[in-house]
Design a protein around this motif. Structure first.
Motif, short mmCIF file in Angstrom:
data_model
loop_
_atom_site.label_atom_id
_atom_site.label_comp_id
_atom_site.label_asym_id
_atom_site.label_seq_id
_atom_site.Cartn_x
_atom_site.Cartn_y
_atom_site.Cartn_z
N SER A 41 8.98 -32.39 -44.53
CA SER A 41 7.70 -33.02 -44.85
C SER A 41 6.64 -32.69 -43.80
N HIS A 42 7.03 -32.45 -42.56
CA HIS A 42 6.05 -32.09 -41.53
C HIS A 42 5.36 -30.76 -41.84
N GLY A 43 6.06 -29.88 -42.52
CA GLY A 43 5.49 -28.58 -42.86
C GLY A 43 4.24 -28.68 -43.71
N LYS A 54 -8.66 -31.54 -38.64
CA LYS A 54 -9.18 -32.32 -39.77
C LYS A 54 -9.12 -33.80 -39.42
N THR A 55 -9.98 -34.57 -40.07
CA THR A 55 -9.89 -36.02 -39.91
C THR A 55 -8.68 -36.53 -40.69
N ILE A 56 -8.24 -37.73 -40.35
CA ILE A 56 -7.12 -38.34 -41.08
C ILE A 56 -7.48 -38.48 -42.56
N GLY A 57 -8.71 -38.87 -42.84
CA GLY A 57 -9.14 -39.04 -44.24
C GLY A 57 -9.04 -37.75 -45.02
N THR A 58 -9.50 -36.65 -44.43
CA THR A 58 -9.43 -35.35 -45.10
C THR A 58 -7.98 -34.93 -45.28
N LEU A 59 -7.18 -35.12 -44.26
CA LEU A 59 -5.76 -34.77 -44.33
C LEU A 59 -5.07 -35.57 -45.43
N ALA A 60 -5.35 -36.87 -45.48
CA ALA A 60 -4.74 -37.73 -46.51
C ALA A 60 -5.12 -37.26 -47.91
N VAL A 73 2.36 -40.20 -40.26
CA VAL A 73 2.96 -38.90 -39.94
C VAL A 73 2.20 -38.23 -38.80
N VAL A 74 0.89 -38.41 -38.75
CA VAL A 74 0.11 -37.85 -37.64
C VAL A 74 0.52 -38.51 -36.33
N GLY A 75 0.71 -39.82 -36.34
CA GLY A 75 1.17 -40.52 -35.14
C GLY A 75 2.51 -40.00 -34.66
N TYR A 82 3.29 -32.25 -31.23
CA TYR A 82 2.89 -31.17 -32.13
C TYR A 82 1.42 -31.20 -32.52
N LEU A 83 0.77 -32.35 -32.36
CA LEU A 83 -0.63 -32.49 -32.72
C LEU A 83 -1.42 -33.04 -31.55
#
Length: 161
Positions: A41-43, A54-60, A73-75, A82-83
């Motif tokens: 899932s990280h991939g 990217k912002t969290i909103g855009t990523l979501a 997942v970002v946390g 990794y981030l």
């Protein structure tokens, strides 16, 4: 119960089985290559961030998940190293996440693992057969409605349930 001849399976089932087995092999290779905490899932997150932060909103939105799920997942990936998080240049109230040095190393490890697997395939298949297989799978991807998402690196988390 009798054995199943893989050549008797429909292309969708065979591609799913092959893809699942390849994902497991690749993940194992990536984990053994210095990234033991990574999951398949990280991939999806990494693919969204290859083009830049990217912002969290855009990523979501791009992953097709809630902001809460993306934040989780970002946390996790940030804690693993990794981030990284940076203040958005356009709006200093926002933060963007991007791949860290370790994140980029994981991407390179994954690319090497896929190249190695392709090499193993080419040792048993000629380049014409590989090209035909690629075309067949690309046509299947198109018929299933996933071609544009793959082209634009916008493949969402799979909905398996």
């Amino acid at each position: 119960m009798s054995d199943v001849d893989p050549l008797s399976l429909d292309l969708a089932t065979l591609s799913w089985l092959a893809g699942s087995a390849a994902n497991e092999l690749l993940l194992s290779t990536i984990q053994k290559g210095g990234h033991p905490r990574l999951r398949i899932s990280h991939g999806y997150v990494f693919q969204m961030l290859i083009s830049g932060p990217k912002t969290i909103g855009t990523l979501a939105e791009q992953l097709g998940v809630t902001q809460q799920a993306a934040s989780k997942v970002v946390g996790e990936l940030t804690r693993y190293g990794y981030l990284t998080s940076v203040i958005c240049e356009d709006d200093r109230r926002l933060r963007q996440v991007g791949l860290s040095k370790l994140g980029n190393e994981a991407v390179e490890t994954a690319r090497s693992a896929r190249t190695e697997l392709e090499g193993r395939l080419l040792s048993s298949l000629d380049s014409h057969t590989m090209a035909s297989a690629r075309r067949a799978l690309a046509c299947l991807l198109d018929a299933a409605g996933g071609l544009e998402a793959a082209r634009r690196r916008r493949v969402r988390y799979p909905k398996l349930e």
